[in-house]
Design a protein around this motif. Structure first.
Motif, short mmCIF file in Angstrom:
data_model
loop_
_atom_site.label_atom_id
_atom_site.label_comp_id
_atom_site.label_asym_id
_atom_site.label_seq_id
_atom_site.Cartn_x
_atom_site.Cartn_y
_atom_site.Cartn_z
N ARG A 146 0.85 -1.19 0.00
CA ARG A 146 0.00 0.00 0.00
C ARG A 146 0.88 1.24 0.00
NH1 ARG A 146 -4.91 0.71 3.36
NH2 ARG A 146 -5.77 1.26 1.34
N ASP A 203 -5.68 -2.77 -4.29
CA ASP A 203 -4.27 -2.79 -3.89
C ASP A 203 -3.42 -3.68 -4.78
OD1 ASP A 203 -4.44 -0.98 -1.77
OD2 ASP A 203 -5.09 -2.53 -0.36
N GLU A 208 0.69 3.35 -7.52
CA GLU A 208 0.71 2.19 -6.62
C GLU A 208 1.41 1.00 -7.30
OE1 GLU A 208 -3.31 2.85 -3.97
OE2 GLU A 208 -3.54 2.28 -6.08
#
Length: 883
Positions: A530, A553, A575
């Motif tokens: 994360r 995620d 991410e």
């Protein structure tokens, strides 16, 4: 039948309403046009406004009278806050000897004032001796309870009236109250402090069992009386009750007024029990009307959530507080129970803290919003400007970041209960079976600052956890107590801790990082990644099963021969970049990228088979903001209790105490230099008790930061409006203040005033002329040396001996020739530019003060003041009301 309050299934309490209608009818005459004119004068500027009830009318109290409350009266106090969104608080104060009619009038006026201000203010009911912390916060120097009332012919204050003789009994360390008592030795006791106020002189007598904090508060109160009621023209002397022989001149004064003391003084009286601001029995009641009856029915107990409140309804939140009078009687609560009334959108910080979640209407997601791990929520990308964080402590506090993590790092692991240095090549890898110390060093203004993190693994032994705390004390001592200590529970790492490891932080569920110890692999391992940049990223090991996945995620799945990099549909490009970067720490193998929905069979086999997992759309809801709250910690009665400090400032940090600052995401424990050893030792337990008993069902693993006086980081100081790093080295201690008051000239002046003043306490039927009593007062418009109005001669005042042939309003400066004239302080203090005498420069008010008044108001000589930096001068002028 007695009313009952219990579960939702029990009979609700109801009360017929005619009595309320009768009360409103009784005071209907108060709704006249004259009263409406009263509210037209209400200012919406930030600050304090006070009215007393006189002949059923609201009568303004002058600023010089703020803090004085007659026991026979009722008052309305309005506080308008500063800030981008202005809020208001209305208090109605009930004196112990006030009449029912006055109390009813005050309540009606409060309702009218609330409506005049748009219905947004929070309303408080205050009872003498049981005032709320917020009410007391308006009067930092204390409350003075005065006998009588306006109906008896008394007035709140007449500045510069000297025909005074009264004895004030001072109690309290944090919240000071002073009550007028009989002017006699029989009123004294060994534990408290007494002020003998003789108009031109005030003698403070400290009980042998009183402490330094109480003495300091009493000195500040005496100075407040001198400056506010006597225009700065009164002498103050201090007698230590345990060493009276050290103050022979002042004892002569006391004996002359009180007579000879016969027998020993009374023993110390117990202080009031500290408020227990938390109560685990928090209940929410719904208030509604049914067939003309008012019904109160329980709807929920803690933990409460905001969705229980409906805009069309009325509720009582009962924490042995916020309630209505009939309800108080039915519950057999004491008559002093506090009441707060608030409308939707105007909820207080304390009210919001009772709820596990709270979001304000129209709330937008801001910089650095917080998210709880495990929720499906986007992590906001935040870029930190280090210089901006240093320049703006309030930003550092809101972001929980002292800097961007670019300082120096040193890591130790607990091995055989001792510290063992960790190889820098493995920095950022934390194992659940270990405990670590992480020392972070950074600079502000070329000064070294330290944070010592104690990371405790979920599977570490009790001995290792104890050793980590012990070793932290040892490291702390090596740096002379400078480090801020932060206990970090595995999985609850604060933001700055993530930033230290530059996006390479990996947390293994179990095992150890000790060299030479093999960790069992046990098949495939799954890590949740994360974060969006090097400041906020970490990888956490989670159970290796499909249900651990979520669509928002990045996950890393590895075994001995393959490593999958799984991208959920909801994750962003940033991410994914951070996921790939941190995957290199976890595995040197080539990574097989797997997009959600396109997984090969081998991927699911390693997770024990395909299964449902969190795949909802990304939730943008942030953790609710909560205003910070400050508490004084106390174990004095054998049970942990805390007293809240409302509208707190740096001056509320008591050097003799442990203070708890709750910013919701973190708990700060501030340790004063003079805090006793027991309180310091129990500080950690205090924080745990606070979290455990919090009615909002708080996370017990919320990070706790230990901060020592003098070594506060910007993440702490930023929660205070104005932080002075030199505050505790600037002559504000009790000993330093007492030394200034005890110069020979001041002591001799008290003797002169005693000889020139009739202090026969039998005059006037055994009473005395209280400040603002029936005695008349000379006009306030006067000038030292030049008369705008007659001024009674004070032989000892050098200012009265100046040539008064003309009035010269030139400021006193080295360049001013001839005889400079000076203005009385009351013409300058807390005045708007329009209220100042003609020709006075609002930016240079201090230059129109005599040297003596200058020192009394600003606490320093004119020459020393001129040598201070401009920001420091401005701060001192603000505090003195000269800005």
């Amino acid at each position: 039948m007695e009313p009952r309050f219990g579960s939702k299934n029990e009979k609700p309490w109801s009360k017929e309403r005619p009595s309320l209608r009768q009360t409103q009818h009784k005071f209907s005459r108060m709704m006249s046009d004259d009263n409406q004119d009263t509210f037209k004068s209400v200012s919406r500027k930030p600050g304090l406004q006070i009215w007393t009830i006189n002949n059923m009318q609201m009568v303004p109290v002058p600023a010089q009278g703020f803090g004085n409350f007659f026991e026979g009266d009722c008052y309305i106090v309005l506080f308008m806050s500063k800030g981008s969104v202005q809020s208001a608080d209305i208090h109605y104060w009930i004196g112990n000897s006030s009449s029912q009619d006055e109390q009813g009038a005050a309540a009606i006026f409060v309702t009218q004032l609330d409506e005049h201000l748009g219905g947004g203010p929070v309303q408080y009911r205050e009872v003498q001796g049981n005032e709320s912390p917020r009410f007391r916060s308006y009067f930092k120097n204390g409350l003075i309870y005065k006998k009588g009332g306006v109906a008896s012919g008394f007035h709140h204050v007449d500045t510069n009236v000297y025909n005074v003789l009264r004895l004030l009994h001072v109690k309290g360390r944090k919240h000071v109250t002073a009550s007028e008592v009989e002017v006699s030795w029989s009123s004294f006791n060994n534990g408290d402090i007494f002020l003998l106020d003789m108009g031109k002189a005030i003698v403070q007598w400290n009980g042998p069992q009183s402490n330094r904090r109480e003495k300091l508060k009493a000195v500040l109160l005496a100075q407040d009386i001198r400056d506010r009621e006597r225009g700065g023209r009164a002498q103050i002397g201090v007698v230590e009750g345990g060493d009276e022989k050290d103050s022979p001149e002042l004892m002569k004064v006391l004996m002359a007024v009180l007579g000879q003391r016969a027998g020993p003084l009374k023993e110390a009286l117990p202080d009031d029990t500290p408020d227990q601001v938390q109560n685990t029995s928090v209940r929410l009641y719904h208030v509604f009307e049914n067939s003309g009856n008012l019904v109160v029915q329980e709807v929920a107990t803690q933990p409460l959530t905001q969705d229980l409140l409906h805009s069309s309804d009325c509720y009582i939140l009962d924490q042995r507080g916020s309630s209505v009078m009939g309800y108080i009687k039915a519950k057999n609560y004491p008559s002093s129970t506090g009441v707060k009334v608030m409308t939707e959108g105007g909820e207080s910080a304390m009210f919001k803290h009772m709820f596990k979640s709270w979001s304000d209407r129209g709330q937008t997601q801001g910089l650095g919003s917080a998210y709880r791990m495990g929720k499906i929520a986007k992590v906001e990308q935040v870029k930190f400007d280090v210089m901006e964080l240093h320049a703006r402590p309030e930003l550092a506090a809101q972001q929980r970041m002292v800097d961007d993590g670019s300082g120096d790092v040193k890591v130790w692991r607990i091995e055989d209960l001792e510290l063992a240095e960790v190889n820098p090549s493995t920095y950022g890898q934390f194992y659940g079976g270990d405990c670590y110390l992480v020392l972070y060093t950074y600079q502000i203004s070329n000064q070294q600052q330290y944070i010592l993190y104690m990371w405790q693994g979920r599977h570490a032994t009790k001995d290792e956890i104890t050793a980590s705390a012990y070793q932290a004390v040892d490291v702390d001592n090596k740096y002379n107590g400078a480090p801020v200590q932060v206990r970090v529970v595995m999985g609850k790492e604060p933001r700055h801790f993530l930033a230290i490891f530059k996006g390479k932080l990996v947390i293994f569920e179990g095992g150890t990082g000790r060299p030479g110890v093999a960790n069992p692999e046990g098949g495939a391992r799954l890590f949740q990644v994360r974060g969006t940049n090097e400041v906020n990223t970490k990888a956490t090991e989670v159970p290796s099963r499909a249900s651990s996945l979520n669509t928002n995620d990045v996950f890393l799945l590895k075994n001995d021969h393959i490593c999958f990099l799984w991208y959920g549909k909801g994750c962003s490009g940033d991410e994914r970049v951070m996921g790939r970067a941190i995957s290199d720490v976890l595995s040197k193998q080539d990574k097989q990228v797997v997009m959600e929905g396109q997984e090969p069979a081998e991927f699911w086999v390693n997770l024990g088979g395909k299964a449902p997992y969190a795949s909802d759309k990304r939730l943008q809801k942030e953790e609710p903001p909560h205003s910070p709250r400050l508490f004084e910690c106390s174990n004095q009665i054998g049970k942990f209790r805390m007293t809240e400090v409302e509208d707190f400032a740096q001056s509320d940090l008591d050097e003799e105490d442990v203070m708890l600052l709750d910013t919701w995401e973190e708990i700060f424990l501030w340790i004063g230099n003079s805090a006793n050893q027991y309180e310091t030792k129990e500080a950690w337990n205090s924080a745990q008790d606070y979290l455990r008993t919090h009615p909002a069902d708080r996370d017990p693993d919320t990070p706790v930061l230990f901060v020592k006086q003098g070594f506060e980081p910007p993440t702490f100081t930023g929660w205070f409006n104005a932080w002075d790093p030199h505050k505790w080295s600037g002559g504000n201690s009790y000993e330093e203040m007492k030394k200034k008051l005890s110069d020979p000239a001041s002591l001799s002046q008290i003797t002169v005033d005693l000889n020139n003043t009739n202090l026969n306490k039998s005059a006037g039927g055994g009473g005395y002329g209280a400040p603002g009593g029936p005695a008349s007062s000379p006009p306030a418009d006067r000038i030292h040396g030049g008369d705008l109005s007659p001024r009674p001669s004070t032989p000892s005042s050098p200012s009265t001996q100046r040539n008064s042939a003309s009035v010269n309003l030139s400021p006193s400066s080295p360049s001013t020739g001839g005889s400079a004239m000076f203005l009385a302080p009351e013409l300058l203090v807390n005045k708007t530019p329009d209220e100042l005498p003609a020709a006075v420069d609002p930016e240079l008010r201090e230059d129109y003060l005599s040297d003596k008044d200058f020192e009394n108001l600003l606490g320093t000589t004119r020459a020393d003041f001129k040598r201070l930096p401009k920001w420091r001068q401005s701060d001192m002028k603000k505090k003195a009301g000269l800005f």
